[in-house]
Motif scaffolding. Structure first.
Motif, short mmCIF file in Angstrom:
data_model
loop_
_atom_site.label_atom_id
_atom_site.label_comp_id
_atom_site.label_asym_id
_atom_site.label_seq_id
_atom_site.Cartn_x
_atom_site.Cartn_y
_atom_site.Cartn_z
N ASN A 9 0.84 -1.19 0.00
CA ASN A 9 0.00 0.00 0.00
C ASN A 9 0.88 1.25 0.00
N LYS A 56 -9.74 -11.94 -0.69
CA LYS A 56 -9.22 -10.99 0.29
C LYS A 56 -8.26 -11.74 1.20
N GLU A 80 -18.07 -0.53 9.80
CA GLU A 80 -18.39 0.89 9.80
C GLU A 80 -17.34 1.69 10.58
N ARG A 83 -14.16 2.28 8.83
CA ARG A 83 -14.27 3.27 7.76
C ARG A 83 -13.74 4.64 8.21
N TYR A 84 -13.88 4.97 9.51
CA TYR A 84 -13.48 6.30 9.97
C TYR A 84 -12.46 6.29 11.11
N LYS A 89 -7.89 1.30 10.88
CA LYS A 89 -7.27 1.20 9.55
C LYS A 89 -5.79 0.87 9.66
N GLU A 97 -6.99 6.20 2.78
CA GLU A 97 -8.05 6.42 1.79
C GLU A 97 -8.61 5.12 1.22
N GLU A 98 -8.11 3.99 1.65
CA GLU A 98 -8.55 2.70 1.10
C GLU A 98 -9.95 2.32 1.59
N GLU A 99 -10.70 1.70 0.70
CA GLU A 99 -12.06 1.26 1.04
C GLU A 99 -12.02 0.04 1.94
N VAL A 100 -13.05 -0.11 2.76
CA VAL A 100 -13.17 -1.26 3.65
C VAL A 100 -13.99 -2.35 2.97
N HIS A 102 -17.07 -5.35 2.61
CA HIS A 102 -18.50 -5.42 2.89
C HIS A 102 -18.69 -6.34 4.09
#
Length: 116
Positions: A9, A56, A80, A83-84, A89, A97-100, A102
């Motif tokens: 990353n 994954k 969730e 995410r923040y 992270k 900035e990477e997406e988490v 589902h």
């Protein structure tokens, strides 16, 4: 298919972790002490090594489950919060900035890979 290559990353924002997360934060300490590569070795037989699309990382999914139980969160709650929450992270090895993932992926991981 389980990829044998580690994902690197590269992010301009990775130094935020050093500024935001204190050195004595519990997740930073756990990440520094525990070598989670045992998860890959334990679950390698549960994945196809040469067929299908890339899965994954089992280490990433295991870390999500660790956070879920450590903080007493639901699947939806841990995803969730990751995410923040920058400490989540950082622990997961995601760039800021990477997406988490589902949340349903955690259920699938538990049922298909951790059933033994």
């Amino acid at each position: 298919m389980l990829s044998s290559q580690l994902k690197l990353n590269l992010s301009y924002y990775s130094d935020l972790y050093d500024r935001i997360i204190p050195n004595d934060h519990i997740l930073r300490k756990i990440n520094d002490i525990v070598d989670f590569s045992f998860v890959y070795k334990e679950l390698e037989s549960k994945y196809c090594l040469n067929n299908g699309r890339c899965a994954k990382s089992p280490i990433l999914l295991f870390k999500y489950l660790f956070l879920k139980y450590f903080y007493n969160l639901s699947d939806q709650g841990v995803v969730e919060r990751s995410r923040y929450d920058m400490s989540f992270k950082y622990f997961l090895g995601l760039s800021p900035e990477e997406e988490v993932i589902h949340p349903s992926l955690l259920t699938k991981f538990r049922k298909q890979r951790l059933k033994d």
